[in-house]
Design a protein around this motif. Structure first.
Motif, PDB file in Angstrom:
ATOM      1  N   ARG A   3     -24.775-109.264  35.703  1.00 33.73           N
ATOM      2  CA  ARG A   3     -24.281-108.868  34.392  1.00 33.73           C
ATOM      3  C   ARG A   3     -22.800-108.556  34.442  1.00 33.73           C
ATOM      4  N   LEU A   4     -22.230-108.180  33.285  1.00 37.82           N
ATOM      5  CA  LEU A   4     -20.802-107.886  33.193  1.00 37.82           C
ATOM      6  C   LEU A   4     -20.535-106.406  33.450  1.00 37.82           C
ATOM      7  N   ALA A   5     -19.416-106.126  34.102  1.00 41.43           N
ATOM      8  CA  ALA A   5     -18.920-104.762  34.281  1.00 41.43           C
ATOM      9  C   ALA A   5     -17.495-104.751  33.737  1.00 41.43           C
ATOM     10  N   ARG A   6     -17.225-103.883  32.798  1.00 44.69           N
ATOM     11  CA  ARG A   6     -15.922-103.873  32.152  1.00 44.69           C
ATOM     12  C   ARG A   6     -14.884-103.164  33.018  1.00 44.69           C
ATOM     13  N   VAL A   7     -13.719-103.780  33.140  1.00 38.17           N
ATOM     14  CA  VAL A   7     -12.552-103.166  33.768  1.00 38.17           C
ATOM     15  C   VAL A   7     -11.382-103.454  32.845  1.00 38.17           C
ATOM     16  N   GLY A   8     -10.219-102.939  33.126  1.00 36.09           N
ATOM     17  CA  GLY A   8      -9.064-103.195  32.271  1.00 36.09           C
ATOM     18  C   GLY A   8      -8.753-102.000  31.393  1.00 36.09           C
ATOM     19  N   ALA A   9      -7.587-102.045  30.791  1.00 40.74           N
ATOM     20  CA  ALA A   9      -7.099-100.933  29.985  1.00 40.74           C
ATOM     21  C   ALA A   9      -7.790-100.889  28.624  1.00 40.74           C
ATOM     22  N   TYR A  14     -11.407-106.804  30.314  1.00 41.42           N
ATOM     23  CA  TYR A  14     -11.477-107.772  31.386  1.00 41.42           C
ATOM     24  C   TYR A  14     -12.781-107.457  32.097  1.00 41.42           C
ATOM     25  N   TYR A  15     -13.550-108.451  32.434  1.00 44.00           N
ATOM     26  CA  TYR A  15     -14.883-108.198  32.976  1.00 44.00           C
ATOM     27  C   TYR A  15     -15.046-108.812  34.348  1.00 44.00           C
ATOM     28  N   ARG A  16     -15.803-108.117  35.188  1.00 42.91           N
ATOM     29  CA  ARG A  16     -16.264-108.678  36.448  1.00 42.91           C
ATOM     30  C   ARG A  16     -17.718-109.079  36.247  1.00 42.91           C
ATOM     31  N   ILE A  17     -18.097-110.197  36.822  1.00 44.16           N
ATOM     32  CA  ILE A  17     -19.501-110.598  36.816  1.00 44.16           C
ATOM     33  C   ILE A  17     -20.076-110.096  38.130  1.00 44.16           C
ATOM     34  N   VAL A  18     -21.026-109.168  38.052  1.00 45.78           N
ATOM     35  CA  VAL A  18     -21.493-108.463  39.240  1.00 45.78           C
ATOM     36  C   VAL A  18     -23.004-108.593  39.407  1.00 45.78           C
ATOM     37  N   VAL A  19     -23.433-108.470  40.655  1.00 43.50           N
ATOM     38  CA  VAL A  19     -24.847-108.342  40.982  1.00 43.50           C
ATOM     39  C   VAL A  19     -25.089-106.851  41.153  1.00 43.50           C
ATOM     40  N   VAL A  34     -19.356-111.501  41.796  1.00 39.19           N
ATOM     41  CA  VAL A  34     -19.520-112.948  41.944  1.00 39.19           C
ATOM     42  C   VAL A  34     -18.644-113.741  40.971  1.00 39.19           C
ATOM     43  N   GLY A  35     -17.801-113.064  40.196  1.00 42.46           N
ATOM     44  CA  GLY A  35     -16.920-113.792  39.296  1.00 42.46           C
ATOM     45  C   GLY A  35     -16.177-112.867  38.360  1.00 42.46           C
ATOM     46  N   THR A  36     -15.356-113.474  37.485  1.00 44.44           N
ATOM     47  CA  THR A  36     -14.605-112.718  36.491  1.00 44.44           C
ATOM     48  C   THR A  36     -14.659-113.450  35.156  1.00 44.44           C
ATOM     49  N   TYR A  37     -14.410-112.697  34.093  1.00 46.72           N
ATOM     50  CA  TYR A  37     -14.385-113.247  32.744  1.00 46.72           C
ATOM     51  C   TYR A  37     -13.285-112.539  31.980  1.00 46.72           C
ATOM     52  N   ASN A  38     -12.344-113.327  31.444  1.00 50.12           N
ATOM     53  CA  ASN A  38     -11.251-112.766  30.656  1.00 50.12           C
ATOM     54  C   ASN A  38     -11.300-113.364  29.251  1.00 50.12           C
ATOM     55  N   PRO A  39     -11.809-112.601  28.264  1.00 53.71           N
ATOM     56  CA  PRO A  39     -11.926-113.131  26.906  1.00 53.71           C
ATOM     57  C   PRO A  39     -10.603-113.168  26.155  1.00 53.71           C
ATOM     58  N   ARG A  40      -9.542-112.603  26.714  1.00 53.41           N
ATOM     59  CA  ARG A  40      -8.273-112.499  26.007  1.00 53.41           C
ATOM     60  C   ARG A  40      -7.411-113.751  26.116  1.00 53.41           C
ATOM     61  N   ASN A  42      -6.717-117.910  25.856  1.00 54.92           N
ATOM     62  CA  ASN A  42      -7.185-118.896  24.895  1.00 54.92           C
ATOM     63  C   ASN A  42      -7.149-120.267  25.557  1.00 54.92           C
ATOM     64  N   PRO A  43      -8.271-120.877  25.931  1.00 60.66           N
ATOM     65  CA  PRO A  43      -9.638-120.372  25.798  1.00 60.66           C
ATOM     66  C   PRO A  43      -9.945-119.317  26.865  1.00 60.66           C
ATOM     67  N   ALA A  44     -11.043-118.611  26.689  1.00 61.14           N
ATOM     68  CA  ALA A  44     -11.421-117.559  27.633  1.00 61.14           C
ATOM     69  C   ALA A  44     -11.575-118.143  29.031  1.00 61.14           C
ATOM     70  N   SER A  45     -11.084-117.412  30.040  1.00 56.71           N
ATOM     71  CA  SER A  45     -11.151-117.923  31.415  1.00 56.71           C
ATOM     72  C   SER A  45     -12.340-117.308  32.150  1.00 56.71           C
ATOM     73  N   ILE A  46     -13.022-118.169  32.877  1.00 56.01           N
ATOM     74  CA  ILE A  46     -14.208-117.765  33.630  1.00 56.01           C
ATOM     75  C   ILE A  46     -14.066-118.306  35.043  1.00 56.01           C
ATOM     76  N   THR A  47     -14.242-117.444  36.038  1.00 49.84           N
ATOM     77  CA  THR A  47     -14.308-117.899  37.422  1.00 49.84           C
ATOM     78  C   THR A  47     -15.633-117.432  38.002  1.00 49.84           C
ATOM     79  N   LEU A  48     -16.297-118.298  38.728  1.00 46.45           N
ATOM     80  CA  LEU A  48     -17.597-117.976  39.314  1.00 46.45           C
ATOM     81  C   LEU A  48     -17.663-118.483  40.744  1.00 46.45           C
ATOM     82  N   LYS A  49     -18.325-117.723  41.594  1.00 49.16           N
ATOM     83  CA  LYS A  49     -18.667-118.186  42.937  1.00 49.16           C
ATOM     84  C   LYS A  49     -20.081-118.749  42.820  1.00 49.16           C
ATOM     85  N   HIS A  50     -20.171-120.056  42.530  1.00 54.59           N
ATOM     86  CA  HIS A  50     -21.464-120.664  42.234  1.00 54.59           C
ATOM     87  C   HIS A  50     -22.444-120.560  43.396  1.00 54.59           C
TER      88      HIS A  50
END
Length: 81
Positions: A3-9, A14-19, A34-40, A42-50
């Motif tokens: 799931r997502l864990a929120r970080v950032g100001a 800014y979210y981390r994708i965590v187990v 296991v990854g990050t998600y930045n909705p801010r 354009n377009p939103a950036s997603i990185t994952l360790k598949h």
């Protein structure tokens, strides 16, 4: 659970994708990031360790609703021969 864990100001999410164990707090101690998600962006950036996501899925971890949508948007790269 994955799931997502929120970080950032404040107002700059800014979210981390965590187990993490299902009953822990949103930003509680996670097992692995296991990854990050930045909705801010354009377009939103997603990185994952598949490889790590696949490992945890094989161990029985489940996606949260939002993470399932993010993973569907960002499929694993296929090895072309």
């Amino acid at each position: 659970m994955i799931r997502l864990a929120r970080v950032g100001a404040r107002k700059q999410p800014y979210y981390r994708i965590v187990v993490i164990e299902k009953d822990r707090a949103r930003n509680g101690r996670s097992i692995e990031v296991v990854g990050t998600y930045n909705p801010r962006t354009n377009p939103a950036s997603i990185t994952l360790k598949h490889d790590r996501v696949d490992y945890w899925k094989s161990k029985g971890a489940q996606y949260s609703d939002r993470v399932a949508k993010l993973v569907a948007q960002h499929p694993a790269p296929t090895a072309a021969a």
